[in-house]
Write a protein that holds these residues in place. Sequence first.
Motif, mmCIF file in Angstrom:
data_model
loop_
_atom_site.group_PDB
_atom_site.id
_atom_site.type_symbol
_atom_site.label_atom_id
_atom_site.label_comp_id
_atom_site.label_asym_id
_atom_site.label_seq_id
_atom_site.Cartn_x
_atom_site.Cartn_y
_atom_site.Cartn_z
ATOM 1 N N TYR A 28 0.834 -1.205 0.000
ATOM 2 C CA TYR A 28 0.000 0.000 0.000
ATOM 3 C C TYR A 28 0.866 1.251 0.000
ATOM 4 C CZ TYR A 28 -4.025 3.010 0.817
ATOM 5 O OH TYR A 28 -4.993 3.977 0.687
ATOM 6 N N ALA A 29 1.958 1.241 0.724
ATOM 7 C CA ALA A 29 2.884 2.381 0.721
ATOM 8 C C ALA A 29 3.499 2.551 -0.664
ATOM 9 C CB ALA A 29 3.970 2.199 1.773
ATOM 10 N N ALA A 30 3.860 1.451 -1.311
ATOM 11 C CA ALA A 30 4.424 1.515 -2.667
ATOM 12 C C ALA A 30 3.378 2.042 -3.647
ATOM 13 C CB ALA A 30 4.920 0.138 -3.094
ATOM 14 N N TYR A 31 2.150 1.559 -3.518
ATOM 15 C CA TYR A 31 1.030 2.012 -4.346
ATOM 16 C C TYR A 31 0.821 3.520 -4.174
ATOM 17 C CZ TYR A 31 -3.961 3.086 -4.926
ATOM 18 O OH TYR A 31 -5.152 3.672 -5.247
ATOM 19 N N PHE A 32 0.771 3.981 -2.922
ATOM 20 C CA PHE A 32 0.496 5.385 -2.669
ATOM 21 C C PHE A 32 1.653 6.273 -3.084
ATOM 22 C CE2 PHE A 32 -3.482 6.663 -0.736
ATOM 23 C CZ PHE A 32 -3.428 8.028 -1.005
ATOM 24 N N SER A 33 2.852 5.762 -3.044
ATOM 25 C CA SER A 33 4.017 6.520 -3.489
ATOM 26 C C SER A 33 3.863 6.909 -4.961
ATOM 27 C CB SER A 33 5.284 5.706 -3.286
ATOM 28 O OG SER A 33 6.388 6.363 -3.823
ATOM 29 N N VAL A 34 3.365 5.985 -5.775
ATOM 30 C CA VAL A 34 3.135 6.284 -7.193
ATOM 31 C C VAL A 34 2.023 7.321 -7.330
ATOM 32 C CG1 VAL A 34 2.410 5.335 -9.419
ATOM 33 C CG2 VAL A 34 3.982 4.051 -7.960
ATOM 34 N N ARG A 35 0.937 7.158 -6.589
ATOM 35 C CA ARG A 35 -0.161 8.140 -6.645
ATOM 36 C C ARG A 35 0.310 9.540 -6.289
ATOM 37 N NH1 ARG A 35 -5.549 6.265 -3.624
ATOM 38 N NH2 ARG A 35 -5.895 8.520 -3.634
ATOM 39 N N LEU A 36 1.093 9.637 -5.231
ATOM 40 C CA LEU A 36 1.581 10.949 -4.807
ATOM 41 C C LEU A 36 2.509 11.559 -5.844
ATOM 42 C CD1 LEU A 36 2.212 10.336 -1.008
ATOM 43 C CD2 LEU A 36 0.311 11.572 -2.068
ATOM 44 N N ARG A 37 3.367 10.718 -6.418
ATOM 45 C CA ARG A 37 4.309 11.219 -7.427
ATOM 46 C C ARG A 37 3.552 11.737 -8.655
ATOM 47 N NH1 ARG A 37 7.435 7.105 -7.618
ATOM 48 N NH2 ARG A 37 6.616 6.129 -9.468
ATOM 49 N N CYS A 40 0.270 14.477 -7.110
ATOM 50 C CA CYS A 40 0.690 15.640 -6.309
ATOM 51 C C CYS A 40 1.941 16.293 -6.875
ATOM 52 C CB CYS A 40 0.904 15.226 -4.862
ATOM 53 S SG CYS A 40 -0.614 14.632 -4.090
ATOM 54 N N ASP A 41 2.968 15.499 -7.160
ATOM 55 C CA ASP A 41 4.225 16.075 -7.635
ATOM 56 C C ASP A 41 4.137 16.522 -9.093
ATOM 57 O OD1 ASP A 41 5.147 15.421 -5.114
ATOM 58 O OD2 ASP A 41 6.303 13.685 -5.779
ATOM 59 N N GLU A 42 3.671 15.642 -9.978
ATOM 60 C CA GLU A 42 3.676 15.958 -11.405
ATOM 61 C C GLU A 42 2.490 16.818 -11.833
ATOM 62 O OE1 GLU A 42 4.067 12.277 -13.575
ATOM 63 O OE2 GLU A 42 5.919 11.748 -12.520
ATOM 64 N N GLN A 43 1.297 16.516 -11.333
ATOM 65 C CA GLN A 43 0.114 17.263 -11.755
ATOM 66 C C GLN A 43 -0.250 18.388 -10.794
ATOM 67 O OE1 GLN A 43 -3.153 14.696 -12.885
ATOM 68 N NE2 GLN A 43 -1.792 13.311 -13.986
ATOM 69 N N GLU A 44 0.501 18.505 -9.710
ATOM 70 C CA GLU A 44 0.348 19.571 -8.725
ATOM 71 C C GLU A 44 -1.038 19.630 -8.088
ATOM 72 O OE1 GLU A 44 1.788 23.162 -10.578
ATOM 73 O OE2 GLU A 44 3.839 22.391 -10.623
ATOM 74 N N ILE A 45 -1.628 18.460 -7.872
ATOM 75 C CA ILE A 45 -2.877 18.372 -7.122
ATOM 76 C C ILE A 45 -2.505 18.360 -5.649
ATOM 77 C CG2 ILE A 45 -4.814 16.837 -6.572
ATOM 78 C CD1 ILE A 45 -4.697 15.935 -9.534
ATOM 79 N N SER A 46 -3.231 19.098 -4.840
ATOM 80 C CA SER A 46 -2.892 19.157 -3.418
ATOM 81 C C SER A 46 -3.103 17.784 -2.785
ATOM 82 C CB SER A 46 -3.729 20.205 -2.694
ATOM 83 O OG SER A 46 -5.029 19.722 -2.433
ATOM 84 N N ILE A 47 -2.285 17.499 -1.794
ATOM 85 C CA ILE A 47 -2.407 16.208 -1.109
ATOM 86 C C ILE A 47 -3.762 16.111 -0.411
ATOM 87 C CG2 ILE A 47 -1.285 16.883 1.046
ATOM 88 C CD1 ILE A 47 0.070 14.016 0.901
#
Length: 82
Positions: A28-37, A40-47
């Motif tokens: 789940y942490a690995a899964y969420f790491s991709v979602r955040l990247r 949040c990081d690439e598309q600049e959606i707030s966490i």
Amino acid sequence: MCDDAVREVAFDPNYDPKRKGEGPGGDYAAYFSVRLRVFCDEQEISIDDEVDGADEKCKHYALFKGSQAVAVCRLSIEPPCI
């Protein structure tokens, strides 16, 4: 033998994506790491928008290349179906 595999990832209520790198690891942490990247990081959606409270009701899938999650999918069958 192919190392790539799509797996369903179990929701982990103990994982807090707002505390990157802390807490339990695992799929789940690995899964969420991709979602955040991606979101949040690439598309600049707030966490706060990405962590919307719907995860507990969704199915989660990740494509793993070896032990690394490289693509993810969150599937909801309840409205608003995101």
